[in-house]
Design a protein around this motif. Structure first.
Motif, PDB file in Angstrom:
ATOM      1  N   LEU A   1      19.037   0.321  25.824  1.00  0.00           N
ATOM      2  CA  LEU A   1      18.693  -0.777  26.729  1.00  0.00           C
ATOM      3  C   LEU A   1      19.874  -1.715  26.937  1.00  0.00           C
ATOM      4  O   LEU A   1      20.182  -2.125  28.050  1.00  0.00           O
TER       5      LEU A   1
ATOM      6  N   SER B   1      22.754  -3.557  31.485  1.00  0.00           N
ATOM      7  CA  SER B   1      21.389  -3.192  31.122  1.00  0.00           C
ATOM      8  C   SER B   1      21.167  -1.711  31.370  1.00  0.00           C
ATOM      9  O   SER B   1      21.437  -1.204  32.467  1.00  0.00           O
TER      10      SER B   1
ATOM     11  N   THR C   1      10.558  -5.228  29.048  1.00  0.00           N
ATOM     12  CA  THR C   1      11.552  -4.165  29.239  1.00  0.00           C
ATOM     13  C   THR C   1      10.916  -2.785  29.088  1.00  0.00           C
ATOM     14  O   THR C   1      11.319  -1.842  29.777  1.00  0.00           O
TER      15      THR C   1
ATOM     16  N   GLN D   1      12.333 -12.515  27.494  1.00  0.00           N
ATOM     17  CA  GLN D   1      12.666 -11.209  28.059  1.00  0.00           C
ATOM     18  C   GLN D   1      12.109 -11.040  29.469  1.00  0.00           C
ATOM     19  O   GLN D   1      12.766 -10.486  30.351  1.00  0.00           O
TER      20      GLN D   1
ATOM     21  N   ASN E   1      14.428 -10.653  32.736  1.00  0.00           N
ATOM     22  CA  ASN E   1      14.245  -9.514  33.633  1.00  0.00           C
ATOM     23  C   ASN E   1      14.041  -9.972  35.078  1.00  0.00           C
ATOM     24  O   ASN E   1      14.570  -9.368  36.008  1.00  0.00           O
TER      25      ASN E   1
END
Length: 179
Positions: free
Chosen positions: A57, A63, A91, A144, A148
């Motif tokens: 990841l 990424s 994720t 996260q 994102n």
């Protein structure tokens, strides 16, 4: 190594971990190719058709989510397992939506990864925790998700969260809380 050995692409920026995985998969009969960056991985795809890929990841400042999308554009039937030491629900969801077959948390060995490739179907009988996640875990998940939403941009994420960029960077360098 036979001519018809299954071709496997390993992408991780941790040289030692990459080497250990490479050796383990070669022992299992795979034709293994490695890359440390998205650019290297895509260059390998220009010359070789892979049947499987393991993508980290977090690739330095890049990424691996971006790589999943690009790999699927080049080789639509490629089976991909995303591997990470920085797992989060957001994720994991994005990796699957982008075409990953499975999402696996580090530490993981070659057997764990092979098992993840074999788990193409979901498991409705998976155990559900009796305890809600801790506040620390909820914070990690929220960070996260917002990260994102801002395509990995630390400064934009810090502004959206109302926190200093350095504070956010320190929080991101820590491993996620288990529960």
């Amino acid at each position: 190594m036979t001519e018809d050995a299954e071709k496997l692409l390993l992408v991780d920026d941790d040289e030692i971990f990459l080497h250990v995985l490479q050796r383990a998969f070669k022992k299992r009969g795979f034709d293994v190719h490695t890359a440390n960056t998205i650019t290297e991985a895509l260059a390998l795809c220009e010359h070789c058709m892979f049947s499987r890929a393991v993508v980290d990841l977090k690739l330095a400042e890049e990424s691996g989510l971006h790589l999943i999308d690009k790999l699927k554009q080049k080789q639509a039937d490629l089976a991909i397992v995303m591997l990470t030491g920085y797992s989060s629900i957001s994720t994991a969801v994005e990796a699957i939506k982008l075409g990953a077959l499975n999402y696996l948390c580090k530490p993981a060995d070659a057997d764990d990864i092979l098992h993840a490739f074999e788990q193409a179907q979901g498991n409705a009988n998976v155990e559900i925790s009796n305890q809600p996640p801790s506040v620390n875990r909820l914070e990690w998940e929220h960070i996260q998700r917002v990260l994102n939403e801002h395509d990995g941009n630390i400064s934009a994420t810090a502004r959206a969260l109302g926190m200093h960029r350095r504070t956010l960077q320190r929080k991101l360098q820590k491993r996620p809380v288990k529960q």
